[in-house]
Design a protein around this motif. Structure first.
Motif, mmCIF file in Angstrom:
data_model
loop_
_atom_site.group_PDB
_atom_site.id
_atom_site.type_symbol
_atom_site.label_atom_id
_atom_site.label_comp_id
_atom_site.label_asym_id
_atom_site.label_seq_id
_atom_site.Cartn_x
_atom_site.Cartn_y
_atom_site.Cartn_z
ATOM 1 N N LEU A 185 32.979 48.012 43.305
ATOM 2 C CA LEU A 185 31.728 48.178 42.558
ATOM 3 C C LEU A 185 31.891 47.737 41.105
ATOM 4 C CD1 LEU A 185 30.446 51.574 43.994
ATOM 5 C CD2 LEU A 185 29.419 49.312 44.330
ATOM 6 N N ASP A 186 33.076 47.934 40.543
ATOM 7 C CA ASP A 186 33.328 47.434 39.184
ATOM 8 C C ASP A 186 33.217 45.906 39.158
ATOM 9 O OD1 ASP A 186 33.747 49.860 37.909
ATOM 10 O OD2 ASP A 186 35.897 49.887 38.343
ATOM 11 N N CYS A 187 33.773 45.247 40.175
ATOM 12 C CA CYS A 187 33.665 43.778 40.258
ATOM 13 C C CYS A 187 32.207 43.353 40.373
ATOM 14 C CB CYS A 187 34.444 43.258 41.466
ATOM 15 S SG CYS A 187 36.233 43.405 41.357
ATOM 16 N N LEU A 188 31.488 44.020 41.257
ATOM 17 C CA LEU A 188 30.087 43.675 41.472
ATOM 18 C C LEU A 188 29.256 43.900 40.223
ATOM 19 C CD1 LEU A 188 29.635 45.211 45.033
ATOM 20 C CD2 LEU A 188 29.766 42.784 44.440
ATOM 21 N N GLN A 189 29.537 44.976 39.493
ATOM 22 C CA GLN A 189 28.792 45.249 38.271
ATOM 23 C C GLN A 189 29.055 44.183 37.210
ATOM 24 O OE1 GLN A 189 26.595 48.234 37.638
ATOM 25 N NE2 GLN A 189 25.976 46.487 36.382
ATOM 26 N N THR A 190 30.309 43.789 37.076
ATOM 27 C CA THR A 190 30.659 42.745 36.109
ATOM 28 C C THR A 190 29.962 41.437 36.468
ATOM 29 O OG1 THR A 190 32.824 43.786 35.788
ATOM 30 C CG2 THR A 190 32.568 41.518 35.014
ATOM 31 N N PRO A 242 34.699 47.534 33.236
ATOM 32 C CA PRO A 242 34.622 46.062 33.315
ATOM 33 C C PRO A 242 35.930 45.461 33.794
ATOM 34 C CG PRO A 242 33.685 46.847 31.253
ATOM 35 C CD PRO A 242 34.372 48.023 31.892
ATOM 36 N N ILE A 243 35.826 44.387 34.548
ATOM 37 C CA ILE A 243 36.999 43.712 35.088
ATOM 38 C C ILE A 243 37.472 42.653 34.111
ATOM 39 C CG2 ILE A 243 37.868 42.271 36.977
ATOM 40 C CD1 ILE A 243 37.269 45.152 37.775
ATOM 41 N N TRP A 244 38.733 42.757 33.714
ATOM 42 C CA TRP A 244 39.322 41.762 32.819
ATOM 43 C C TRP A 244 40.464 41.075 33.562
ATOM 44 C CZ3 TRP A 244 36.379 40.772 28.868
ATOM 45 C CH2 TRP A 244 35.540 41.775 28.370
ATOM 46 N N ASP A 245 40.099 40.143 34.391
ATOM 47 C CA ASP A 245 41.057 39.411 35.210
ATOM 48 C C ASP A 245 40.825 37.920 34.978
ATOM 49 O OD1 ASP A 245 42.905 39.094 37.639
ATOM 50 O OD2 ASP A 245 41.112 38.000 38.255
ATOM 51 N N ALA A 246 41.882 37.178 34.699
ATOM 52 C CA ALA A 246 41.741 35.778 34.279
ATOM 53 C C ALA A 246 41.020 34.923 35.322
ATOM 54 C CB ALA A 246 43.129 35.191 33.980
ATOM 55 N N ALA A 247 41.435 35.013 36.587
ATOM 56 C CA ALA A 247 40.808 34.200 37.636
ATOM 57 C C ALA A 247 39.355 34.598 37.841
ATOM 58 C CB ALA A 247 41.593 34.340 38.939
ATOM 59 N N PHE A 248 39.096 35.875 37.825
ATOM 60 C CA PHE A 248 37.744 36.410 37.994
ATOM 61 C C PHE A 248 36.817 35.893 36.893
ATOM 62 C CE2 PHE A 248 34.576 39.726 37.246
ATOM 63 C CZ PHE A 248 34.152 40.062 38.523
ATOM 64 N N LEU A 249 37.249 36.048 35.650
ATOM 65 C CA LEU A 249 36.407 35.641 34.524
ATOM 66 C C LEU A 249 36.242 34.122 34.461
ATOM 67 C CD1 LEU A 249 37.781 38.075 31.786
ATOM 68 C CD2 LEU A 249 35.655 38.282 33.084
ATOM 69 N N SER A 250 37.298 33.380 34.771
ATOM 70 C CA SER A 250 37.219 31.923 34.719
ATOM 71 C C SER A 250 36.231 31.387 35.753
ATOM 72 C CB SER A 250 38.605 31.304 34.962
ATOM 73 O OG SER A 250 39.508 31.687 33.953
ATOM 74 N N THR A 251 36.233 31.987 36.938
ATOM 75 C CA THR A 251 35.325 31.537 37.981
ATOM 76 C C THR A 251 33.880 31.838 37.599
ATOM 77 O OG1 THR A 251 37.064 32.059 39.582
ATOM 78 C CG2 THR A 251 34.885 31.581 40.455
ATOM 79 N N MET A 252 33.630 33.010 37.021
ATOM 80 C CA MET A 252 32.275 33.317 36.552
ATOM 81 C C MET A 252 31.834 32.330 35.480
ATOM 82 S SD MET A 252 31.725 37.446 36.471
ATOM 83 C CE MET A 252 32.781 37.705 35.047
ATOM 84 N N GLU A 253 32.759 31.961 34.596
ATOM 85 C CA GLU A 253 32.420 31.023 33.525
ATOM 86 C C GLU A 253 32.063 29.640 34.070
ATOM 87 O OE1 GLU A 253 31.899 31.238 30.294
ATOM 88 O OE2 GLU A 253 32.101 33.412 30.447
ATOM 89 N N TRP A 254 32.610 29.273 35.221
ATOM 90 C CA TRP A 254 32.242 27.987 35.837
ATOM 91 C C TRP A 254 30.744 27.949 36.100
ATOM 92 C CZ3 TRP A 254 29.974 26.272 40.357
ATOM 93 C CH2 TRP A 254 30.116 24.905 40.647
#
Length: 361
Positions: A182-187, A236-248
């Motif tokens: 749910l934290d991932c989904l919220q982010t 909030p999720i602070w994961d490099a791969a997670f955030l980079s993919t969202m930024e795409w």
């Protein structure tokens, strides 16, 4: 000095691609003549062929990864595919890589020189010619139908993604796994609201902007609905791969054209959302967000279809590539959801979680 007659070069009249026989008219590849093959320097990277189509004879619409230059030397014809126009002696047809094109002879047909710049003619290897032919059904199809047909395969693959496997496994009953998911989904839901606003701001075409605004209005505040229905505070999720993919996805909404933005938003994001929220509504039965969002996502997919139907044949190839990239990225993002949710839970006999080390957490 030596004179080589065109009739001295062996002709190629047809080729088999994907088990289908295709009429080429006449193709005479220079490298197939010993004297010409020796005379043309290999370092020139030029591949030359005489090509001929009789009156009403067609080289059907196709594409290839190499650029080609077609010099019309004698007679007349017309181009097919992305550009349809009459051609005659003295005209030069520039064919960019991957563009859909074909030719038809008119009047008495035409002779032309076909030139490639990678040192190998398109049909030099007759067992593996460097072309892909488009069947007439695909060429004439509604652009949106072509994309939706491609999309069927991506949807099916997504149904078997790690995220969907997690949702349908006993592991999802673990409280820590549920809350971390749910934290991932919220982010992601918070980011999705940003994407909606960016799309409205950066869309130029009035028809696309109208749909973008209507979509924003219907989605507005869904992230807060999710937040308010949770019984714990959001981390909030602070994961490099997670955030980079969202930024795409943010980058796509900022810089891609309106057709690509519409495709990604309605076909990829809403399409994947419809599948996920439908499955998750059974797991998170106490949170109306999932059922409501799943019902909305289906109608949101259809919002973009009419706009995509207006794409030109040239745009379709760009959109098909964007569709592939978009599904690759949303699957990567959702797989990361599953990895993060299961990071602290080793695999169980009946579960899907595996121990995963996060880059940043």
């Amino acid at each position: 000095m030596e004179v080589i007659s065109r009739s001295d070069i062996a002709p190629l009249n047809s080729v088999i691609v994907n088990d289908a026989l295709h009429d080429l008219g006449i193709v005479k590849i220079f490298s197939q003549h010993p004297a010409l093959a020796q005379f043309i320097p290999s370092k020139s990277e030029l591949a030359l062929s005489w090509v001929r189509l009789e009156k009403d004879q067609e080289l059907s619409v196709h594409q290839h990864p190499e650029a080609s230059l077609i010099l019309i030397c004698d007679g007349s014809g017309k181009t097919l595919g992305d550009t349809e126009r009459d051609i005659e002696a003295g005209d030069m047809v520039l064919v960019p890589p991957h563009s859909l094109h074909g030719f038809k002879g008119t009047n008495d047909g035409f002779w032309a020189l076909s030139i490639q710049f990678n040192g190998k003619a398109l049909y030099e290897d007759t067992l593996q010619p460097n072309v892909v032919f488009k069947d007439q059904e695909t060429v004439n199809a509604n652009p949106a139908d072509v994309l939706l047909k491609d999309n069927e395969g991506y949807l099916e693959s997504f149904r078997h993604s790690r995220l969907l496997s997690l949702i349908n496994s006993p592991s999802i009953n673990q409280p820590e796994v549920r809350e971390r998911l749910l934290d991932c989904l919220q982010t992601w839901s918070d980011m999705f609201q940003d994407l909606l606003h960016i799309r409205v701001a950066m869309t130029l075409d009035p028809a696309h902007k109208k749909i973008a605004f209507e979509h924003l209005v219907e989605e507005l505040g869904h992230n807060n609905n999710l937040r308010n229905q949770r019984h714990t505070n959001h981390s909030p999720i602070w994961d490099a791969a997670f955030l980079s993919t969202m930024e795409w996805f943010r980058n796509q909404m900022l810089y891609k054209n309106d057709m690509v933005k519409t495709l990604l938003m309605h076909i990829v994001l809403e399409g994947s959302g419809e599948i996920f929220h439908s499955e998750a509504s059974h797991v998170f039965a106490g949170m109306p967000h999932f059922q409501e969002h799943g019902e909305d996502d289906g109608s949101h997919v259809s919002m973009g279809i009419e706009l995509l139907s207006q794409a030109s044949p040239k745009e379709i190839e760009v959109l098909r590539e964007a569709l592939s990239e978009g599904w690759g990225m949303i699957t990567l993002l959702c797989d990361r959801f599953a990895d993060i949710a299961c990071a602290n839970h080793p695999q169980r006999a009946t579960g899907t979680c595996t121990k995963t080390k996060l880059a940043y957490n």
